[in-house]
Design a protein around this motif. Structure first.
Motif, short mmCIF file in Angstrom:
data_model
loop_
_atom_site.label_atom_id
_atom_site.label_comp_id
_atom_site.label_asym_id
_atom_site.label_seq_id
_atom_site.Cartn_x
_atom_site.Cartn_y
_atom_site.Cartn_z
N ARG A 183 15.14 69.80 -27.14
CA ARG A 183 14.83 71.14 -27.64
C ARG A 183 13.43 71.60 -27.25
O ARG A 183 13.23 72.75 -26.83
N PHE A 184 12.45 70.70 -27.38
CA PHE A 184 11.07 71.09 -27.12
C PHE A 184 10.41 70.34 -25.97
O PHE A 184 9.24 70.55 -25.68
N THR A 185 11.12 69.46 -25.31
CA THR A 185 10.50 68.58 -24.31
C THR A 185 11.40 68.39 -23.10
O THR A 185 12.60 68.18 -23.25
N ALA A 186 10.79 68.46 -21.93
CA ALA A 186 11.49 68.14 -20.69
C ALA A 186 10.69 67.04 -19.98
O ALA A 186 9.55 67.27 -19.59
N MET A 187 11.29 65.87 -19.84
CA MET A 187 10.58 64.77 -19.19
C MET A 187 10.76 64.88 -17.68
O MET A 187 11.63 64.27 -17.08
N ILE A 188 9.89 65.69 -17.09
CA ILE A 188 9.93 65.98 -15.66
C ILE A 188 8.66 65.42 -15.02
O ILE A 188 7.72 65.04 -15.72
N PRO A 189 8.60 65.33 -13.68
CA PRO A 189 7.42 64.72 -13.03
C PRO A 189 6.10 65.31 -13.47
O PRO A 189 5.11 64.58 -13.62
N GLU A 190 6.05 66.63 -13.67
CA GLU A 190 4.80 67.27 -14.06
C GLU A 190 4.28 66.76 -15.40
O GLU A 190 3.06 66.63 -15.61
N VAL A 191 5.19 66.48 -16.32
CA VAL A 191 4.80 65.95 -17.64
C VAL A 191 4.38 64.49 -17.51
O VAL A 191 3.33 64.08 -18.03
N TYR A 192 5.20 63.69 -16.80
CA TYR A 192 4.84 62.28 -16.60
C TYR A 192 3.50 62.16 -15.87
O TYR A 192 2.67 61.31 -16.21
N GLY A 193 3.28 63.01 -14.87
CA GLY A 193 2.05 62.94 -14.09
C GLY A 193 0.82 63.26 -14.92
O GLY A 193 -0.19 62.55 -14.85
N GLU A 194 0.90 64.32 -15.72
CA GLU A 194 -0.26 64.68 -16.54
C GLU A 194 -0.53 63.62 -17.60
O GLU A 194 -1.68 63.30 -17.90
N LYS A 195 0.54 63.05 -18.14
CA LYS A 195 0.36 61.96 -19.11
C LYS A 195 -0.32 60.76 -18.44
O LYS A 195 -1.22 60.14 -19.01
N GLY A 196 0.12 60.45 -17.22
CA GLY A 196 -0.48 59.33 -16.50
C GLY A 196 -1.97 59.51 -16.28
O GLY A 196 -2.77 58.61 -16.52
N TRP A 197 -2.38 60.71 -15.85
CA TRP A 197 -3.80 60.97 -15.62
C TRP A 197 -4.60 60.92 -16.93
O TRP A 197 -5.73 60.43 -16.97
N SER A 198 -4.01 61.41 -18.01
CA SER A 198 -4.70 61.38 -19.30
C SER A 198 -4.96 59.95 -19.74
O SER A 198 -6.07 59.59 -20.16
N LEU A 199 -3.95 59.10 -19.65
CA LEU A 199 -4.10 57.70 -20.05
C LEU A 199 -5.06 56.96 -19.12
O LEU A 199 -5.85 56.13 -19.55
N LEU A 200 -4.98 57.27 -17.83
CA LEU A 200 -5.83 56.62 -16.84
C LEU A 200 -7.31 56.90 -17.11
O LEU A 200 -8.17 56.04 -16.88
N SER A 201 -7.62 58.09 -17.59
CA SER A 201 -9.02 58.47 -17.81
C SER A 201 -9.54 58.06 -19.18
O SER A 201 -10.72 58.25 -19.47
#
Length: 456
Positions: free
Chosen positions: A136-154
């Motif tokens: 309903r509120f979330t789409a697990m697409i590359p753009e979401v995975y990618g931004e999450k990855g950068w956030s955790l990495l930093s």
């Protein structure tokens, strides 16, 4: 679509929906595990330096500002992120805006502006209908995975494995995306730094990945210098030097390029040139903890060179004292705003204190580091190793050193620090048995090491 008034029950119901979102408020660690001031400074520096993906930095900055209570500033950050996405990613705006809309909803929730928070949930619900696999509120697409990855990495080292998983999932659907390939290469490189590279090989996974980035973008200067550092570890210095020169020609004022190029040159022994690049970088980003740490390491290298060829008299003593002062200043400045996450700078500070016979200062630093919880196991092993070496070499206490080395050895993570803990324990056993072949404590430790090796 529902709208809420501000009763506690309705706020609780709204939070149930907010917790379903994929954004910084649901997947970045909270303030207890983040050095907030430093994170804010790093994000502002990256924006000031004109990094390519500024919307990502503004999104993360909004989260940090909200944690610090600067909610109005957070909203302005999100508006800037949205403006950049509309202008620079018009063809894929709906894919890129999901994280930003989620952050909007959470910031308005923290401001008790629940109608605005709900309006962004409604926007997310509308956008998610465009993606077949979305909830309903979330789409697990590359753009979401990618931004999450950068956030955790930093954020901190203990989240690197999760960041790696995020980039892997992003690349499964979008294998040629430069942004995700750079993130994946970077996190692989950092994880290899903990585990140690196999020197019998000529390559690592991160090296292959950096080469992949350069296939996709031959002018990617940051990938050049990071690949050069990995090549340097395998003594492939000719190619590495060429890459560093090319990177500095293409991006002579990019802080990330300057800092990695400087690190390469220091390792090559060109401390003077390394310091030139680091000071240039410090002019661009004057509060960079990384640059301060690297400057400290340059002065530490000079100090080791001085100790290797000791002189006599006042000039020598004065030079040594000056180098120690500079080391301490830059190491302390490096972890000043990153006490939770910049473990290496704190360890280097403690080591310099012990070299200068400032044992109390070193002991306090090691004691505080040993109390840290929820840190990367490689960092924990590094703390145990250096604390053990301090007890062994400065305090002359084999018994206390054994405690720290054993703690580092028992942590279930394969790293070069773990191997050094094992090696130190084996040397202690050997010395003790030479003194007394029937030493029961030494024989017991020898048996324990044997059992740990068997389990391994």
């Amino acid at each position: 679509m529902l709208l809420f008034s501000c009763s506690d029950t309705e706020k609780d119901l709204l939070k149930v929906s907010l917790n379903q979102l994929q954004c910084h408020f649901t997947w970045t660690p909270q303030k207890e595990t983040i050095d907030l001031d430093d994170m804010k400074q790093r994000l502002e520096d990256s924006i000031e330096a004109g990094v390519k993906y500024q919307a990502r930095s503004y999104n993360h900055l909004a989260f940090i500002n909200c944690l610090q209570g600067n909610c109005e500033e957070a909203i302005q950050n999100l508006k800037e992120a949205e403006r950049i996405l509309r202008k620079g990613h018009e063809d894929e705006f709906e894919k890129r805006i999901l994280v930003t809309y989620g952050n909007y909803a959470w910031v308005y929730y923290h401001m008790d502006r629940l109608e605005e928070a709900q309006s962004y949930l409604n926007k997310l619900e509308t956008v998610c209908k465009l993606f077949p696999e979305a909830s309903r509120f979330t789409a697990m697409i590359p753009e979401v995975y990618g931004e999450k990855g950068w956030s955790l990495l930093s954020t901190a080292a203990q989240y690197y494995e999760e960041a790696k998983e995020c980039f892997t999932k992003a690349l499964e659907e979008d294998p040629d995306n430069i942004e995700w390939n750079v993130g994946y290469a970077t996190v692989l490189s950092r994880l290899e730094g903990f585990s140690g590279t196999q020197l019998s090989n000529k390559s690592t996974e991160s090296m292959k990945q950096f080469r992949r980035v350069l296939e996709l973008d031959p002018d990617h200067a940051e990938a050049m210098v990071q690949l050069a550092l990995k090549l340097q570890e395998f003594n492939q210095k000719e190619e590495a030097s060429i890459l560093v020169e090319r990177a500095l020609q293409k991006s002579p004022d990019l802080p990330y390029v300057l800092r990695y190029a400087a690190k390469f040159l220091r390792r090559e022994g060109d401390v003077k040139k390394s310091l030139e690049l680091l000071n240039r970088g410090l002019e661009i980003t004057p509060n960079s903890a990384f640059l301060c740490h690297q400057i400290g390491l340059c002065y530490k290298t000079k100090l080791h060179q001085l100790n290797k060829y000791p002189g006599r008299g006042d000039p020598h003593r004065q030079q040594k004292a000056e180098l120690i002062t500079k080391c301490k200043y830059y190491f302390e400045k490096a972890f000043e705003h990153r006490p939770l996450t910049f473990i290496n700078a704190r360890l280097d500070f403690a080591v310099i204190c012990s070299l200068n016979n400032e044992y109390h200062e070193a002991e306090v630093t090691f004691s505080n580091l040993l109390k840290l919880e929820n840190i990367h196991p490689g960092n924990k092993q590094a703390i145990c190793l250096q604390a053990g070496l301090f007890e062994l070499r400065s305090k002359r206490s084999e018994s206390n050193a054994i405690i720290h080395f054993l703690e580092g050895l028992k942590i279930k993570y394969n790293s070069k620090e773990q191997e050094r803990c094992r090696s130190q324990l084996e040397k202690i056993v050997e010395r003790q048995l030479l003194r007394n072949p029937r030493d029961s404590e030494a024989l017991g430790l020898q048996e324990l090491l044997f059992q740990l090796n068997e389990k391994r």
